[in-house]
Design a protein around this motif. Structure first.
Motif: not given
Length: 366
Positions: A193-203, A267-272, A301-304
């Protein structure tokens, strides 16, 4: 119609005196005979010259020393023809083996360096003009053309949302699938869960949206403006006193700036969503638990951080597309070359600046 002929005066300044019509139909063997005297004439006397076409101009040009400044006197038609055919004699010779081959290599390398420097200078000049135009639009909002702006926002942003969502959906699914296979062997599959969230939101969210914007909009901007250049519409605008930056560049740049954050959010919504579906199907993490754990463990913070990159990348992409569109000449080959260059350059800039942002945020501990 008079057959082409010539005579060469061997005086202190060897002078070539062409006579008759130097056209493809009337040249006869005059060009062949003149080729034996190639480079012998230092001056050209056109007082007896009749009609002339590109074939005749090429034959006369070959008779003069390489790079010589030919005085055509009152014959402006001959001057234009010589300017037209001169590049045919100045084509770069093929590279040779040995020392001469290395010389040719360094010559081409040097030309590429000079061309790169020229492109960098043109890019900085365009950036300066864009900043001035944007500042002028902020000071005088009435200069902004709302109709093109709204049309570009729909074309570059709204119409791209479905493909952005689908692309990042599969990217998120792949990240979750790879993370699941790796983390399951360690017994910590819940960290998917954390991997998907950080990777998608941040990069991945912002980068995939920027790459799709480059492929769709940078090429579209370059093709639209380039076709207007080919049809001389931009010249007509300049004659009418319409600023090309205000009419063509500013609406496209502002549309990209306004739509890129929306595309990144989609894109963030789709990735998550893709990561959620794969996690649910492979390691039986329920959607409710996935969303709850994402909210608890993935910092906002990753989102912003990801959203902060969006406007800058949009500015780079739109500028590349508009700049290459304004560089289009009057032929189709120039249009295709600049459209391709716009896409390649914008994708390269997206990856480069994303790497720069990654280093910057790491230094700032964000």
């Amino acid at each position: 119609m008079t057959a082409a002929d010539w005579r060469l005066d061997d005086t202190d300044v060897p002078t070539l005196h062409p006579s008759g019509d130097w056209t493809a139909l009337d040249l006869g063997d005059a060009a062949r005979r003149l080729a034996t005297k190639s480079g012998s004439a230092q001056r050209l006397d056109v007082s007896e010259l009749g009609r002339v076409d590109t074939a005749g101009a090429l034959a006369l040009l070959r008779s003069m020393p390489t790079g010589a400044d030919i005085d055509c006197g009152p014959r402006e038609d001959l001057r234009r023809l010589i300017d037209l055919v001169r590049p045919a004699l100045e084509k770069e010779a093929p590279a040779k083996q040995g020392l001469e081959g290395w010389t040719g290599f360094f010559d081409r390398f040097g030309r590429q360096v000079v061309q790169f420097g020229g492109d960098a200078y043109d890019m900085l000049e365009f950036a300066g003009r864009l900043v001035v135009a944007l500042g002028r639009t902020v000071v005088h909002p009435r200069r902004l053309r709302l109709t093109p702006l709204v049309a570009m926002m729909q074309d570059a942003g709204i119409n791209a949302l479905p493909i952005v969502f689908i692309m990042t959906f599969f990217i998120g699914a792949v990240i979750a699938l790879v993370g699941t296979n790796l983390l399951t062997t360690l017994g910590v599959e819940v960290f998917t869960v954390q991997l998907v969230g950080v990777a998608v939101l941040r990069e991945f969210g912002v980068v995939i949206a920027a790459i799709l914007l480059s492929g769709r909009s940078a090429s579209s901007f370059a093709a639209q403006i380039g076709s207007m250049r080919m049809n001389q519409e931009t010249d007509a605008m300049q004659v009418m006193g319409v600023d090309r930056f205000d009419a063509l560049v500013i609406p496209r740049v502002l549309a990209a700036l306004l739509m890129m954050p929306l595309m990144t959010f989609c894109a963030d919504i789709g990735g998550i969503a893709g990561g959620l579906l794969v996690s649910w199907a492979t390691i039986d993490i329920s959607p409710v638990f996935f969303v709850q754990r994402t909210l608890e463990t993935v910092s906002i913070t990753h989102f912003w951080v990801g959203m902060s990159k969006a406007p800058f990348l949009a500015l780079v992409i739109a500028s590349a597309g508009c700049r290459h569109g304004l560089m289009v000449g009057g032929d189709v080959q120039s249009l295709g070359r600049n459209v391709t260059s716009a896409v390649v350059q914008s994708v390269f800039m997206v990856i480069m600046f994303d790497a720069i942002f990654a280093v910057l945020f790491m230094v700032l501990d964000l």
